[in-house]
Design an enzyme around this catalytic site. Structure first.
Site, PDB file in Angstrom:
ATOM      1  N   LYS A 172     -10.344 -33.822 -47.201  1.00 28.08           N
ATOM      2  CA  LYS A 172     -10.410 -33.364 -48.168  1.00 28.08           C
ATOM      3  C   LYS A 172     -11.969 -32.627 -48.838  1.00 28.08           C
ATOM      4  O   LYS A 172     -12.643 -33.808 -48.449  1.00 28.08           O
ATOM      5  CB  LYS A 172      -9.916 -33.776 -49.665  1.00 28.08           C
ATOM      6  CG  LYS A 172     -10.199 -33.245 -51.039  1.00 28.08           C
ATOM      7  CD  LYS A 172     -10.520 -34.476 -51.965  1.00 28.08           C
ATOM      8  CE  LYS A 172     -11.713 -34.483 -52.159  1.00 28.08           C
ATOM      9  NZ  LYS A 172     -13.077 -34.070 -52.877  1.00 28.08           N
ATOM     10  N   GLY A 223     -20.213 -40.100 -49.048  1.00 26.53           N
ATOM     11  CA  GLY A 223     -21.059 -39.708 -50.464  1.00 26.53           C
ATOM     12  C   GLY A 223     -21.701 -40.971 -50.760  1.00 26.53           C
ATOM     13  O   GLY A 223     -22.866 -41.311 -49.738  1.00 26.53           O
ATOM     14  N   SER A 224     -21.678 -40.543 -51.918  1.00 27.71           N
ATOM     15  CA  SER A 224     -23.298 -41.436 -52.683  1.00 27.71           C
ATOM     16  C   SER A 224     -22.432 -42.998 -52.810  1.00 27.71           C
ATOM     17  O   SER A 224     -21.108 -43.244 -52.788  1.00 27.71           O
ATOM     18  CB  SER A 224     -23.594 -40.676 -54.408  1.00 27.71           C
ATOM     19  OG  SER A 224     -22.575 -41.074 -54.036  1.00 27.71           O
ATOM     20  N   THR A 225     -23.156 -43.945 -53.220  1.00 30.67           N
ATOM     21  CA  THR A 225     -23.436 -45.114 -52.416  1.00 30.67           C
ATOM     22  C   THR A 225     -22.514 -45.191 -53.861  1.00 30.67           C
ATOM     23  O   THR A 225     -21.269 -46.418 -54.246  1.00 30.67           O
ATOM     24  CB  THR A 225     -24.601 -46.268 -53.236  1.00 30.67           C
ATOM     25  OG1 THR A 225     -25.136 -45.918 -51.852  1.00 30.67           O
ATOM     26  CG2 THR A 225     -23.960 -47.385 -53.667  1.00 30.67           C
ATOM     27  N   THR A 227     -20.293 -42.909 -55.861  1.00 32.90           N
ATOM     28  CA  THR A 227     -18.558 -42.850 -55.207  1.00 32.90           C
ATOM     29  C   THR A 227     -18.464 -44.052 -54.676  1.00 32.90           C
ATOM     30  O   THR A 227     -16.760 -44.504 -54.721  1.00 32.90           O
ATOM     31  CB  THR A 227     -18.608 -41.636 -55.182  1.00 32.90           C
ATOM     32  OG1 THR A 227     -19.322 -40.685 -55.774  1.00 32.90           O
ATOM     33  CG2 THR A 227     -17.030 -41.604 -55.300  1.00 32.90           C
ATOM     34  N   GLU A 245     -19.893 -44.151 -45.479  1.00 29.99           N
ATOM     35  CA  GLU A 245     -20.957 -44.032 -45.050  1.00 29.99           C
ATOM     36  C   GLU A 245     -21.786 -42.924 -46.252  1.00 29.99           C
ATOM     37  O   GLU A 245     -21.900 -42.325 -46.591  1.00 29.99           O
ATOM     38  CB  GLU A 245     -20.624 -42.752 -43.937  1.00 29.99           C
ATOM     39  CG  GLU A 245     -20.851 -43.008 -42.611  1.00 29.99           C
ATOM     40  CD  GLU A 245     -21.591 -43.783 -41.772  1.00 29.99           C
ATOM     41  OE1 GLU A 245     -22.278 -43.403 -42.240  1.00 29.99           O
ATOM     42  OE2 GLU A 245     -21.144 -43.929 -40.889  1.00 29.99           O
TER      43      GLU A 245
HETATM   44  P1  NAD Z   1     -20.503 -37.513 -53.867  1.00 23.88           P
HETATM   45  O1  NAD Z   1     -20.190 -39.233 -53.785  1.00 23.88           O
HETATM   46  O2  NAD Z   1     -20.429 -37.162 -55.259  1.00 23.88           O
HETATM   47  O3  NAD Z   1     -19.065 -37.202 -52.757  1.00 23.88           O
HETATM   48  C1  NAD Z   1     -18.677 -37.414 -51.561  1.00 23.88           C
HETATM   49  C2  NAD Z   1     -17.206 -36.623 -52.162  1.00 23.88           C
HETATM   50  O4  NAD Z   1     -16.843 -37.763 -52.655  1.00 23.88           O
HETATM   51  C3  NAD Z   1     -16.665 -35.239 -52.350  1.00 23.88           C
HETATM   52  O5  NAD Z   1     -15.951 -34.629 -51.508  1.00 23.88           O
HETATM   53  C4  NAD Z   1     -16.202 -35.683 -53.817  1.00 23.88           C
HETATM   54  O6  NAD Z   1     -15.202 -34.430 -54.605  1.00 23.88           O
HETATM   55  C5  NAD Z   1     -15.910 -36.982 -53.302  1.00 23.88           C
HETATM   56  N1  NAD Z   1     -15.555 -37.851 -54.600  1.00 23.88           N
HETATM   57  C6  NAD Z   1     -15.928 -37.848 -55.860  1.00 23.88           C
HETATM   58  N2  NAD Z   1     -16.126 -39.119 -55.995  1.00 23.88           N
HETATM   59  C7  NAD Z   1     -14.613 -39.333 -55.772  1.00 23.88           C
HETATM   60  C8  NAD Z   1     -14.398 -41.094 -56.106  1.00 23.88           C
HETATM   61  N3  NAD Z   1     -14.302 -41.282 -57.842  1.00 23.88           N
HETATM   62  N4  NAD Z   1     -13.236 -40.750 -55.725  1.00 23.88           N
HETATM   63  C9  NAD Z   1     -12.741 -40.061 -54.119  1.00 23.88           C
HETATM   64  N5  NAD Z   1     -13.310 -39.372 -54.261  1.00 23.88           N
HETATM   65  C10 NAD Z   1     -14.539 -38.730 -54.495  1.00 23.88           C
HETATM   66  O7  NAD Z   1     -21.392 -37.359 -53.189  1.00 23.88           O
HETATM   67  P2  NAD Z   1     -22.317 -35.557 -52.857  1.00 23.88           P
HETATM   68  O8  NAD Z   1     -22.671 -35.974 -53.151  1.00 23.88           O
HETATM   69  O9  NAD Z   1     -20.861 -35.497 -52.228  1.00 23.88           O
HETATM   70  O10 NAD Z   1     -23.638 -36.046 -51.710  1.00 23.88           O
HETATM   71  C11 NAD Z   1     -24.218 -36.404 -51.767  1.00 23.88           C
HETATM   72  C12 NAD Z   1     -24.381 -38.600 -51.393  1.00 23.88           C
HETATM   73  O11 NAD Z   1     -23.979 -37.795 -49.871  1.00 23.88           O
HETATM   74  C13 NAD Z   1     -25.842 -38.823 -51.423  1.00 23.88           C
HETATM   75  O12 NAD Z   1     -25.727 -40.133 -51.679  1.00 23.88           O
HETATM   76  C14 NAD Z   1     -25.803 -38.364 -49.531  1.00 23.88           C
HETATM   77  O13 NAD Z   1     -27.342 -39.659 -48.949  1.00 23.88           O
HETATM   78  C15 NAD Z   1     -24.780 -39.261 -49.134  1.00 23.88           C
HETATM   79  N6  NAD Z   1     -24.340 -39.369 -47.877  1.00 23.88           N
HETATM   80  C16 NAD Z   1     -24.518 -40.484 -46.848  1.00 23.88           C
HETATM   81  C17 NAD Z   1     -24.149 -39.867 -45.807  1.00 23.88           C
HETATM   82  C18 NAD Z   1     -24.382 -41.526 -43.943  1.00 23.88           C
HETATM   83  O14 NAD Z   1     -23.563 -40.691 -43.394  1.00 23.88           O
HETATM   84  N7  NAD Z   1     -24.141 -42.296 -44.991  1.00 23.88           N
HETATM   85  C19 NAD Z   1     -23.860 -38.247 -45.082  1.00 23.88           C
HETATM   86  C20 NAD Z   1     -24.033 -37.400 -46.076  1.00 23.88           C
HETATM   87  C21 NAD Z   1     -24.801 -37.887 -47.082  1.00 23.88           C
END
Ligand code: NAD
Length: 472
Positions: A172, A223-225, A227, A245
């Site tokens: 997704k 994604g973010s810490t 989430t 990650e």
């Molecule tokens: P995000 O956490 O908002 O969203 C990431 C994904 O999770 C999206 O597909 C979103 O739709 C989904 N999501 C949102 N809420 C959710 C929930 N409650 N349950 C399940 N899925 C949910 O992150 P973002 O704003 O898309 O990305 C930016 C962040 O990602 C930054 O903090 C960045 O550092 C991190 N990031 C980490 C890596 C890594 O490899 N460590 C790589 C890229 C980005």
């Protein structure tokens, strides 16, 4: 069947093209206009994707790894064959310059190919008069949830290891950038048996629906810490396996004795590539006081020369911020620095116009406890701090509760390596910019994540270990 790039966007669920009544608009961050609508997957469609993936798992798990390698190779080739239309979609939905979209797709092709050539360890141990084969078996059905900054690359980092190890996958993409992965899902429909790889899209409710769904055996989340914490909670009732990650706030330490202009140029791009929207972008720079002024001059002059604009314009080097929430977050950080009297050496708040554009912003020596140092900015703004004593720089670099990547530059290579060894981060680069490779694990210390992607370690994260004993 040939995939059309000017047709309505559809999900690929259990080998079928699936539309939905409800849809989500996808905006071009350079213009704020709607690029296209993506399907909004409902609960029944999610169930169908999971059911299809479960049925497909029974056969897929017992195909030979050689067949799985071959099909992944075909997926890589299909992406390569559609490089131009996919790059354009990626730029329209994500904002990055067209050349950067091409580079992301080529990087994804490379990642899939190289991961497909990896081997799982094969080990037989003898003890107590018995022999035990240590087997690494697939977990089952995996939920793949990537973010919006590298929608294809970060998906490829899930698709290749999950499928190679014999799992099936429901992916997704982010609601901000679903389009390129929906098309790649369509390309994959002609390659993998039905149900092996589905791609669904939807709004903010879909991620939590997936992580709570009892039909998944593993969640691979990037994604973010914040989430990541929700994902972990949601995985608990059925003890789903997790790879997380997450966010970082990567420090770079610059010691004396380096070629200062060259290192400043390199670090500029470490901070600002993809408009700073990279997990392993440099997010805090600590420069020794003896070289600080020269270093800053080069950073500021480079900032002035860079072309920020619509990713489709040929002269554009850096695009806009990818979506409105992130645009507002980055603006709030710039405003906080201005309000607190920090020295803004380049950039600042953007002018009011269409598109989520933020000028490249460099903040000179803000206090360590300021928001721009403490928080992950994930945008085109970098704080550069002075240090006198290397012990103090190491302490400040390690002071946060995240630890994804870190960098050290030093004229004395042994000293730089010694400093690097003391940094609390999953990956440390010494005298080189950040780089990832399919054969090398990448993951976070502290609240930057759990587990790794890449390398044999990344493959093992999609497996469960069985010890098969027999008497010798
Ligand atoms: P995000 O956490 O908002 O969203 C990431 C994904 O999770 C999206 O597909 C979103 O739709 C989904 N999501 C949102 N809420 C959710 C929930 N409650 N349950 C399940 N899925 C949910 O992150 P973002 O704003 O898309 O990305 C930016 C962040 O990602 C930054 O903090 C960045 O550092 C991190 N990031 C980490 C890596 C890594 O490899 N460590 C790589 C890229 C980005």
């Amino acid at each position: 069947m040939p995939v059309k790039f000017d047709s309505e966007f559809a999900m690929t669920i259990d080998g079928e093209l699936v539309f939905s009544e409800k849809k989500i608009p996808v905006l071009n961050p350079a213009t704020e206009e709607v690029v296209a609508h993506a399907p909004d997957c409902g609960a029944a469609q999610l169930d169908a994707a999971v059911r299809g993936a479960r049925q497909a798992f029974n056969e897929w798990r017992s195909t030979s790894i050689e067949i799985r390698r071959k099909l992944l190779e075909q997926l890589a080739t299909a992406i390569l064959d559609h490089l131009d239309p996919l790059s354009k979609i990626l730029t329209l939905e994500q904002g990055k310059a067209l050349e950067a979209s091409k580079a992301e797709l080529l990087g994804s092709v490379d990642w899939i190919r190289k991961t497909a050539s990896l081997e799982l360890p094969q080990d037989v141990r003898q003890d107590s008069g018995s022999s035990a084969a240590i087997r690494h078996l697939p977990l089952g059905v995996v939920a793949g949830i990537p973010p919006w900054n590298y929608p294809v690359n970060l998906s490829a980092m899930k698709i290749a290891p999950a499928l190679l190890t014999g799992n099936t996958l429901v992916l997704k993409p982010s609601p901000f950038t679903p389009l390129s992965m929906l098309k790649i899902g369509e390309l994959a429909r002609d390659i993998f048996p039905r149900g092996v790889f589905s791609v669904i899209s939807g709004g903010d409710e879909l991620g939590p629906l997936m992580t709570a769904h009892p039909g998944f055996d593993k969640i691979s989340f990037t994604g973010s810490t914040a989430t990541g914490r929700s994902v972990m909670r949601s995985a608990a009732p059925t003890l789903k396996r997790l790879t997380l990650e997450l966010g970082g706030n990567d420090p770079a330490i610059v010691l004396p004795g380096v070629d200062v202009p060259a290192v400043a140029q390199t670090l500029f791009w470490c901070a600002f590539t993809n408009s700073g929207q990279i997990c392993l972008a440099t997010k805090r720079i600590y420069v020794h006081e003896d070289i600080y002024d020269t270093f800053m001059n080069v950073m500021v002059e480079t900032a002035k020369a860079v072309k920020v604009g619509n990713g489709l314009a040929p002269e554009t080097q850096l695009g806009p911020i990818s979506n409105r929430p992130q645009f507002e977050r980055v603006k709030a950080l710039i405003k906080d620095s201005i309000d607190n009297g920090h020295e803004i050496l380049a950039g600042g708040l953007p002018e009011q116009k269409n598109g989520y554009f933020i000028p490249i912003t460099i903040v000179g020596n803000p206090p360590e406890n300021s928001r721009i140092v403490q928080e992950e900015q994930f945008g085109p703004i970098i704080p550069v701090m002075k240090f006198t004593d290397v012990e103090d720089a190491i302490k400040r670099a390690n002071a946060l509760d995240v630890g994804l990547g870190a960098m050290v530059w030093g004229g004395d290579h042994d000293q730089a390596i010694a400093v690097g060894k003391r940094l609390e981060a999953g990956t440390v680069w010494v005298n080189q910019p950040p780089q990832l490779a399919a054969s090398i694990p990448f993951g976070g210390f502290k609240q930057s994540g759990i587990g790794s992607e890449g390398g044999v370690e990344g493959l093992l994260a999609y497996t469960v270990t069985q010890s098969l004993w027999s008497k010798i």
